[in-house]
Design an enzyme around this catalytic site. Structure first.
Site: not given
Length: 415
Positions: A52, A55-56, A132
């Site tokens: 993840h 991906e950022h 997040e």
């Protein structure tokens, strides 16, 4: 008779990248997705969340473009670009007018082919992801869903949150990101899927250009570990919240299971919408909750099924009994032809409406290629659903919906 046939074209490049397209001449847009056959369950335990995080951070700069150029490249022509990470896949996607197909392909493929991971941006993005994580932990239904997965997949990568943990995110280094991409973002792991008003040859030319320098497949990470046996468990948590939350769930079936259509129909009957049995019983008849639904997740080698309900904590035990009563009803009493046809109609309609979206069509191409290595037509999918019988539902429910096989995760307000 439903006729939802699609014209799908597939080409495998010399370096192993698979390119699939579906031409839809009735629209003026395109959806492009670059799919990676790697997700959070591929993360090493000490680097949980790296899929993840990568991906950022690919959006923070590539060898060709700076961060602002990446952000504005599609928006400046009325489109957009984004990405997501799931348990087993990562996808970078773009939507735009059909005249910007080449731009969309170049923009998404560039993120995969040449991210640079600026050191300063990595440290800033850690702060973003940590916020997040806090956001999800402050969202009770998200929080309990993560805890549920940790209960049914204990000490296993698929049971960890996709986003990772504060301690694992904080320790990520640029070398970790580069090593991950070199290991996972290899041509044999990549599928480019596109749908809309496009020409496959034009798409292919753009993909070949974007990936012409893509490195060959290197050493792969360890294979997915064998899942440990499932043991039902119970977890009770408290938080300073107003409402109680409950998930009753268990391990399910894989996406390759021949019983997939049966469980999909059961899921629709039990908790698929306002007319579902659980909603009619728990919300409409008793007024116990605002939200109640069943869910079904299927992966390459496992899956899970469950029921979520948000309600006053004093009504949790009563609701558990009502849920199990509906399970028993499915197992003991044949579903009427009217109810079965209604569930099939709901499933058919969902599929047909989904085809209105080019993004959905693109996603179907990517997921089916990664999971099955082929594309199943919508007619075949619907035929499988239509073939489900009341006897199959009752037989499956009698074995699958036994209360003793279900784990319980409860989140209640702290005193």
């Amino acid at each position: 008779m439903w006729t939802l046939s699609r014209v799908i074209t597939k080409t495998t490049l010399e370096n192993g990248v698979r390119v699939l397209s579906e031409a839809v001449s009735s629209v003026r847009s395109i959806a492009i997705g670059v799919w990676i056959d790697s997700g959070s369950r591929n993360d090493p335990e000490h680097l949980a969340g790296i899929s993840h995080f990568v991906e950022h951070t690919v959006f923070k700069g590539t060898a060709k473009r700076r961060m602002h150029q990446i952000a504005s490249r599609m928006e400046s022509v009325g489109g957009y670009m984004n990405a997501f990470t799931s348990k087993e896949h990562t996808c970078y996607f773009a939507r735009a007018l059909d005249s910007y197909l080449a731009r969309g392909v170049d923009s998404t493929c560039d993120l995969v082919a040449s991210p640079v991971f600026p050191e300063r941006e990595i440290e800033k993005e850690k702060g973003v992801v940590l916020e997040e994580i806090k956001m999800y932990e402050d969202t009770p239904d998200e929080y309990i869903a993560d805890r549920f997965e940790s209960v049914i997949y204990p000490a296993q990568s698929i049971g960890r949150p996709i986003i990772g943990y504060p301690k694992t995110i904080s320790r990520l280094r640029r070398e970790d990101l580069c090593e991950y991409v070199n290991r996972e973002y290899t041509p044999d792991q990549i599928v480019v899927a596109a749908a809309g008003n496009l020409c496959h040859k034009t798409l292919l030319k753009s993909v070949e250009k974007a990936f012409q320098g893509l490195r060959p497949a290197g050493s792969k990470g360890p294979e997915k570990p064998e899942l440990s046996p499932y043991m039902p468990a119970e977890l009770s948590l408290t938080r300073p919240i107003q409402q109680g939350h409950l998930i009753l769930g268990r391990r399910g079936i894989t996406i390759h299971s021949k019983q997939r259509a049966v469980l999909e129909i059961i899921n629709t009957i039990l908790g698929g919408g306002s007319s579902s049995r659980l909603n009619q019983r728990i919300r409409e008849r008793y007024g116990f909750c605002y939200s109640v639904y069943s869910f079904l997740n299927m992966y390459s080698d496992c899956g899970d099924f469950g029921v979520y309900v948000g309600l006053d904590a004093s009504r949790i035990e009563r609701s558990i009994r009502l849920i199990f009563r509906e399970f028993d009803r499915l197992a003991q009493t044949p579903v009427s032809n009217q109810a079965l046809n209604r569930a099939k109609g709901q499933a058919r309609g969902g599929i047909a409406l989904g085809l209105e979206s080019m993004s959905n069509r693109m996603a179907r191409l990517g997921k089916q290629e990664l999971y099955f290595g082929k594309i199943t037509s919508m007619d075949e999918v619907i035929a499988e659903l239509e073939a489900v019988t009341t006897d199959e539902i009752q037989s499956f429910a009698a074995e699958f919906l036994r209360p003793e096989q279900f784990s319980r995760v409860m989140l209640v307000p702290s005193a």
